[in-house]
Design an enzyme around this catalytic site. Sequence first.
Site, PDB file in Angstrom:
ATOM      1  N   SER A   8      16.140  21.257 -16.236  1.00 13.13           N
ATOM      2  CA  SER A   8      14.990  22.099 -16.555  1.00 13.13           C
ATOM      3  C   SER A   8      15.508  23.383 -17.197  1.00 13.13           C
ATOM      4  O   SER A   8      16.534  23.920 -16.771  1.00 13.13           O
ATOM      5  CB  SER A   8      14.234  22.419 -15.267  1.00 13.13           C
ATOM      6  OG  SER A   8      13.501  23.618 -15.426  1.00 13.13           O
ATOM      7  N   GLU A  16      10.551   8.334 -17.168  1.00 15.45           N
ATOM      8  CA  GLU A  16       9.229   8.855 -17.547  1.00 15.45           C
ATOM      9  C   GLU A  16       8.851   8.419 -18.948  1.00 15.45           C
ATOM     10  O   GLU A  16       7.693   8.103 -19.222  1.00 15.45           O
ATOM     11  CB  GLU A  16       9.219  10.379 -17.420  1.00 15.45           C
ATOM     12  CG  GLU A  16       9.261  10.811 -15.961  1.00 15.45           C
ATOM     13  CD  GLU A  16       9.515  12.300 -15.807  1.00 15.45           C
ATOM     14  OE1 GLU A  16       8.823  12.933 -15.002  1.00 15.45           O
ATOM     15  OE2 GLU A  16      10.426  12.840 -16.478  1.00 15.45           O
ATOM     16  N   LYS A  29      17.238  21.528 -11.161  1.00 17.21           N
ATOM     17  CA  LYS A  29      16.543  20.274 -11.455  1.00 17.21           C
ATOM     18  C   LYS A  29      17.394  19.233 -12.172  1.00 17.21           C
ATOM     19  O   LYS A  29      18.189  19.529 -13.046  1.00 17.21           O
ATOM     20  CB  LYS A  29      15.303  20.539 -12.336  1.00 17.21           C
ATOM     21  CG  LYS A  29      14.189  21.286 -11.662  1.00 17.21           C
ATOM     22  CD  LYS A  29      13.498  20.519 -10.544  1.00 17.21           C
ATOM     23  CE  LYS A  29      12.704  19.345 -11.037  1.00 17.21           C
ATOM     24  NZ  LYS A  29      11.518  19.775 -11.794  1.00 17.21           N
ATOM     25  N   HIS A  45       0.829  -1.215   0.000  1.00 16.69           N
ATOM     26  CA  HIS A  45       0.000   0.000   0.000  1.00 16.69           C
ATOM     27  C   HIS A  45       0.860   1.261   0.000  1.00 16.69           C
ATOM     28  O   HIS A  45       0.439   2.299   0.503  1.00 16.69           O
ATOM     29  CB  HIS A  45      -0.942   0.036   1.210  1.00 16.69           C
ATOM     30  CG  HIS A  45      -1.661  -1.248   1.464  1.00 16.69           C
ATOM     31  ND1 HIS A  45      -2.870  -1.563   0.879  1.00 16.69           N
ATOM     32  CD2 HIS A  45      -1.319  -2.340   2.210  1.00 16.69           C
ATOM     33  CE1 HIS A  45      -3.248  -2.758   1.278  1.00 16.69           C
ATOM     34  NE2 HIS A  45      -2.324  -3.267   2.077  1.00 16.69           N
TER      35      HIS A  45
END
Length: 467
Positions: free
Chosen positions: A277, A290, A283, A156
Amino acid sequence: MKMWSGRFRQPLDPEFERWQQSFSFDRRLLRYELSASGAHATALKNAGVLSADELISILQGLEQISQKAASSTAFLNDDEAEDVHHFVEKQLVALIGEVGYKLHSGRSRNEQIATDLRLYVRAAIDQLREELSELAGTFLDRAEQAGDSAVPAYTHLQRAEPALVSHWLLAYVEMFLRDADRLSDCRKRLNVCPLGSGAVAGATLPLDRSLMAEKLGFDGPTANSIDATSDRDFAIEFVQSLAILALHLSRWAEEMILFSSQQYEFIGLPEAYSTGSSAMPQKKNPDLLELVRGKSGRVLGQATALMVTVKGLPLAYNKDLQESQEPLFDSADTLLQMLPLVTGWMKSVEFHFEVMQQATQSGFMNAWAAATYLVKRGVPSRLAHERIGKAVQLCLERNCELHELTLDQLRSLSPAFGEDFYEALTLKSVLAVHDVPGGTAPNRVQQAIGAARKKLYSLREEVHAHA
Ligand code: ARG
């Protein structure tokens, strides 16, 4: 010359003609079309349809087409070719003259495309299994290198119990070995040859089907011409297997994205596979992960597209089946490009073992092992669970961990607690308590690594046997 123009009085609408052609994508089947045509030509010679000289001339023509395609991509720019079958016939006639038209004797494009696609999928499976063995091997190496480091195992998405890092990584090895197995299973079933099935009812000439099958490395001819010309099960099984593989990679990517975030910091993203970024200078983004997650959606979509294409088709061949090719190509391409990148990423990812280990020290991940301690002292499991639950409650009030409770505090909950309870709470003991095959006890994980190495070894043997 078209392959079917005799009965037509009017030319095709030019826009329709362009729209219905498949050569823009089925050109990639050229090598399979050429080998299948070679096998068919040999059978034609044995059936007395071609003379020995005609056979030689056709085989040489096919070989020349193959060489021309290899040496110039422009050779394949042919707006007139309806599909790869038409292209080969046109080129053959251009090279060897009218005898080239004899090659199509007794056959139909319906059996040809069914054959070419089987050959294509078989080759793709062999390549994919090789990439999968590299990937699983890399996961296994990283598992072995992790030694006795531990990491929280989650249910979970809540911290549940500690596990060895190697045990966690072996979970992925299992998935990839199953994926390789599924592909091998699909390969076994697809390896029969449709040649000689004709358009639907079987060839109109006495062709030696076993010979053609053998020449193409198939286990034998297909059993039913109606099925052979309309069956795309092999394509569906293949793309479904790739969808499951993509699903595994997507779950992996999601987990890595979480674990690389500031909330976890279990892993450091390899710079070679990340980008920054354009706006925020600090970043480092998990692009590879992804895109793996994103592209898996595309493969799942192709699997659905393929089934929906076939779903409403009466037997046998229908032109709709031309639409079965692109989902097949796209899903194989997507995974063939993705797998080596994932392997590269996995080789260079940095594991923050101390952070992982630290994370196993808090949050009562030893609670089940603590209850097991009581069970071993004769306390019924449900009551032991309840007692440890109470101990956790006490800790939450005092903002401490189970091992920080005094023996008196513990004894007030159950007389079964003894001095040795504290030993049972250490990470080492908690790991060791899972001493079953498939469990995270270090000796069991060692066995599992050995078993996975064995499976990987036989996968590699099989891959080499097909190469
Ligand atoms: N391009 C066609 C396909 O991919 C080849 C078979 C054509 N057969 C036919 N009867 N028109 O399915």
